[in-house]
Design a protein around this motif. Structure first.
Motif, short mmCIF file in Angstrom:
data_model
loop_
_atom_site.label_atom_id
_atom_site.label_comp_id
_atom_site.label_asym_id
_atom_site.label_seq_id
_atom_site.Cartn_x
_atom_site.Cartn_y
_atom_site.Cartn_z
N ARG A 56 0.82 -1.23 0.00
CA ARG A 56 0.00 0.00 0.00
C ARG A 56 0.85 1.27 0.00
N GLN A 57 2.10 1.16 0.41
CA GLN A 57 2.99 2.33 0.45
C GLN A 57 3.49 2.73 -0.94
N ALA A 58 3.35 1.82 -1.90
CA ALA A 58 3.81 2.13 -3.26
C ALA A 58 2.96 3.25 -3.85
N PRO A 59 3.58 4.15 -4.59
CA PRO A 59 2.81 5.26 -5.15
C PRO A 59 1.83 4.79 -6.23
N VAL A 60 0.65 5.33 -6.16
CA VAL A 60 -0.39 5.01 -7.15
C VAL A 60 0.03 5.49 -8.54
N THR A 61 0.94 6.42 -8.59
CA THR A 61 1.39 6.96 -9.87
C THR A 61 2.40 6.05 -10.58
N LYS A 63 3.27 2.90 -12.53
CA LYS A 63 2.59 1.86 -13.32
C LYS A 63 3.05 0.47 -12.91
N SER A 64 4.35 0.27 -12.69
CA SER A 64 4.82 -1.06 -12.30
C SER A 64 4.27 -1.48 -10.95
N PHE A 72 -0.98 -9.48 -8.17
CA PHE A 72 -0.75 -10.15 -6.89
C PHE A 72 -2.04 -10.28 -6.06
N LEU A 73 -2.77 -9.19 -5.91
CA LEU A 73 -3.95 -9.21 -5.06
C LEU A 73 -5.18 -9.81 -5.74
#
Length: 143
Positions: A56-61, A63-64, A72-73
């Motif tokens: 969840r900490q990964a930026p929504v901006t 693409k990867s 994964f989810l």
């Protein structure tokens, strides 16, 4: 911690009995999802929640990051062992991993991996020599 290699069978209903030595750590719930190299990852519910918090900490901006999160989810399935300690592997995950009757289940530290036995043997044969001949630091600070 999950360790070792085991060889359970997949039954006709898509169920597998996880090794006895893994059961205590998985007793509070299990999440099965797609893993790399076309195996399945099995996490305890607590470990999966911790992993999800990191994802969840990964930026929504990114693409990867979005692509990884989606794959994964979207394949994740919460499972509860039955009275005979079997879990059902959903059909879409069995198809993804190419699972047939013969399975190889390995302990991979914080997770369990479920492989088609032939795929595992091929993977191991392709990677065992490189592992034996490792001469540089692969994981910082390990050796």
């Amino acid at each position: 911690m999950f360790l070792g290699t085991h060889s359970p069978k997949l039954d006709d209903k898509g169920r597998v009995i996880l090794p006895a030595k893994f059961r205590n750590e998985l007793a509070e719930g299990i999440v099965v999802t797609r893993g790399q190299e076309n195996c399945l990852y099995v996490f305890s519910a607590a470990e999966f929640n911790d992993l999800h918090e990191k994802i969840r900490q990964a930026p929504v901006t990114s693409k990867s990051a979005r692509d990884f999160l989606r794959v994964f989810l979207s394949g994740a399935s919460s499972e509860t062992p039955d009275s005979q300690n079997r879990i059902t592997l959903p059909a879409n995950l069995r198809q993804y991993a190419g699972l047939d009757r013969d399975l190889t289940v390995i302990g991979a530290g914080n997770r369990v991996e479920i492989w088609d036995t032939e795929a595992w043997n091929t993977y191991l044969a392709a990677n065992e020599e490189a592992f034996s001949n490792t001469t540089e630091e692969v994981i910082p600070g390990l050796f």
